[in-house]
Scaffold this motif. Structure first.
Motif, PDB file in Angstrom:
ATOM      1  N   UNK A 128       0.807  -1.074  -0.105  1.00 51.26           N
ATOM      2  CA  UNK A 128       0.213   0.062   0.001  1.00 51.26           C
ATOM      3  C   UNK A 128       1.067   1.199   0.123  1.00 51.26           C
ATOM      4  N   UNK A 129       0.312   2.313  -0.611  1.00 44.64           N
ATOM      5  CA  UNK A 129       0.940   3.595  -0.198  1.00 44.64           C
ATOM      6  C   UNK A 129       0.765   3.980   1.040  1.00 44.64           C
ATOM      7  N   UNK A 130       1.646   5.079   1.476  1.00 40.81           N
ATOM      8  CA  UNK A 130       1.666   5.386   2.888  1.00 40.81           C
ATOM      9  C   UNK A 130       0.797   6.827   2.970  1.00 40.81           C
ATOM     10  N   UNK A 131       0.229   6.975   4.176  1.00 38.77           N
ATOM     11  CA  UNK A 131      -0.358   8.388   4.386  1.00 38.77           C
ATOM     12  C   UNK A 131       0.128   8.770   5.914  1.00 38.77           C
ATOM     13  N   UNK A 132      -0.110  10.060   6.311  1.00 36.80           N
ATOM     14  CA  UNK A 132      -0.126  10.580   7.350  1.00 36.80           C
ATOM     15  C   UNK A 132      -1.226  11.239   8.065  1.00 36.80           C
ATOM     16  N   UNK A 133      -1.202  10.966   9.340  1.00 36.58           N
ATOM     17  CA  UNK A 133      -2.499  11.771  10.035  1.00 36.58           C
ATOM     18  C   UNK A 133      -2.086  11.586  11.736  1.00 36.58           C
ATOM     19  N   UNK A 134      -2.756  12.663  12.244  1.00 38.92           N
ATOM     20  CA  UNK A 134      -2.635  13.052  13.740  1.00 38.92           C
ATOM     21  C   UNK A 134      -3.803  12.390  14.428  1.00 38.92           C
ATOM     22  N   UNK A 135      -3.109  11.673  15.401  1.00 40.94           N
ATOM     23  CA  UNK A 135      -4.249  11.087  16.401  1.00 40.94           C
ATOM     24  C   UNK A 135      -4.580  12.047  17.370  1.00 40.94           C
ATOM     25  N   UNK A 136      -5.663  11.369  18.156  1.00 43.47           N
ATOM     26  CA  UNK A 136      -6.414  12.282  19.081  1.00 43.47           C
ATOM     27  C   UNK A 136      -5.534  12.742  20.193  1.00 43.47           C
ATOM     28  N   UNK A 137      -4.308  12.022  20.342  1.00 38.72           N
ATOM     29  CA  UNK A 137      -3.346  12.391  21.652  1.00 38.72           C
ATOM     30  C   UNK A 137      -2.403  13.342  21.247  1.00 38.72           C
ATOM     31  N   UNK A 138      -2.345  13.506  19.785  1.00 40.17           N
ATOM     32  CA  UNK A 138      -1.420  14.459  19.224  1.00 40.17           C
ATOM     33  C   UNK A 138      -0.152  14.010  18.439  1.00 40.17           C
ATOM     34  N   UNK A 139      -0.115  12.688  18.258  1.00 42.29           N
ATOM     35  CA  UNK A 139       0.974  12.110  17.879  1.00 42.29           C
ATOM     36  C   UNK A 139       0.684  11.965  16.307  1.00 42.29           C
ATOM     37  N   UNK A 140       1.633  12.427  15.422  1.00 41.66           N
ATOM     38  CA  UNK A 140       1.625  12.247  13.809  1.00 41.66           C
ATOM     39  C   UNK A 140       2.132  11.105  13.493  1.00 41.66           C
ATOM     40  N   UNK A 141       1.431  10.182  12.887  1.00 39.22           N
ATOM     41  CA  UNK A 141       1.834   8.568  12.671  1.00 39.22           C
ATOM     42  C   UNK A 141       1.683   8.304  11.074  1.00 39.22           C
ATOM     43  N   UNK A 142       2.238   7.565  10.535  1.00 40.53           N
ATOM     44  CA  UNK A 142       2.062   6.820   9.472  1.00 40.53           C
ATOM     45  C   UNK A 142       1.113   5.636   9.419  1.00 40.53           C
ATOM     46  N   UNK A 143       0.369   5.463   8.110  1.00 42.77           N
ATOM     47  CA  UNK A 143      -0.661   4.536   8.120  1.00 42.77           C
ATOM     48  C   UNK A 143      -0.845   3.929   6.769  1.00 42.77           C
ATOM     49  N   UNK A 144      -1.203   2.886   6.443  1.00 42.09           N
ATOM     50  CA  UNK A 144      -1.267   2.207   5.035  1.00 42.09           C
ATOM     51  C   UNK A 144      -2.760   2.740   4.443  1.00 42.09           C
ATOM     52  N   UNK A 145      -2.704   2.977   3.483  1.00 40.80           N
ATOM     53  CA  UNK A 145      -3.965   3.956   2.801  1.00 40.80           C
ATOM     54  C   UNK A 145      -5.014   2.668   2.534  1.00 40.80           C
ATOM     55  N   UNK A 146      -4.384   1.408   2.041  1.00 37.90           N
ATOM     56  CA  UNK A 146      -5.487   0.524   1.556  1.00 37.90           C
ATOM     57  C   UNK A 146      -6.091  -0.081   2.912  1.00 37.90           C
ATOM     58  N   UNK A 147      -5.294  -0.337   3.982  1.00 37.42           N
ATOM     59  CA  UNK A 147      -5.988  -1.113   4.883  1.00 37.42           C
ATOM     60  C   UNK A 147      -6.341  -0.172   6.032  1.00 37.42           C
ATOM     61  N   UNK A 148      -5.781   0.976   6.265  1.00 37.09           N
ATOM     62  CA  UNK A 148      -5.927   1.662   7.293  1.00 37.09           C
ATOM     63  C   UNK A 148      -4.795   1.380   8.487  1.00 37.09           C
ATOM     64  N   UNK A 149      -4.079   0.560   8.542  1.00 40.63           N
ATOM     65  CA  UNK A 149      -3.169   0.000   9.488  1.00 40.63           C
ATOM     66  C   UNK A 149      -2.128   0.991   9.769  1.00 40.63           C
ATOM     67  N   UNK A 150      -1.961   1.238  11.137  1.00 44.64           N
ATOM     68  CA  UNK A 150      -0.771   2.244  11.616  1.00 44.64           C
ATOM     69  C   UNK A 150       0.549   1.474  11.653  1.00 44.64           C
TER      70      UNK A 150
END
Length: 152
Positions: A128-150
């Motif tokens: 999968x390609x990779x995406x970036x998102x900020x969690x509720x606790x303020x951490x910026x994490x990488x996740x897989x776009x196809x599966x949503x897996x962090x």
């Protein structure tokens, strides 16, 4: 003894070289003449931003090892290459270093460009390609776009 670029400069009398040409382009960066990296204004090598990190599980998407899944062992941000376990294995002929020692033929992993690998989900068996998102606790994490897996 200051000289403008491109002018011939007379060296000291005791010198065995005679005259030398001051080059128009000063040599910059580490390494040999043909191994220079692109440099910043502070003469540091330009770091290539990459989507993968050391320890990620990736799948090769181009080249002779296409489809192979492996773990990243080393990342080189100066050249934009990654070393993946079991990928791009070549035979290298090593000369003997000491007298009486025999030469060797060693199979070694060589780096591949980071654009030729994609993150791989071992749970869903899909790349999968990779995406970036900020969690509720303020951490910026990488996740897989196809599966949503962090990933991080």
């Amino acid at each position: 003894m200051a000289a403008a670029l491109g002018q011939r400069v007379q060296l000291h009398r005791s010198s065995i070289f005679g005259t030398k040409l001051v080059s128009a382009k000063p040599q910059r960066g580490p390494g040999k003449k043909w191994e220079h990296y692109e440099l910043t204004k502070n003469f540091k090598p330009v770091r290539i931003p990459m989507h993968v990190k050391s320890g990620d599980t990736v799948q090769v998407i181009a080249g002779s090892d296409k489809g192979v899944v492996g773990k990243i062992t080393k990342v080189n941000t100066k050249t934009g290459t990654v070393l993946v376990e079991g990928v791009n294995i070549k035979t290298k002929h090593v000369k003997p270093t000491q007298e009486g020692e025999a030469g060797q033929i060693v199979k070694k992993e060589f780096p591949v460009h980071h654009s030729n690998v994609q993150l791989y989900s071992t749970e869903k068996q899909v790349r999968s390609r990779i995406g970036y998102k900020v969690l509720d606790d303020g951490r910026k994490v990488r996740y897989l776009k196809k599966t949503g897996e962090i990933v991080d």
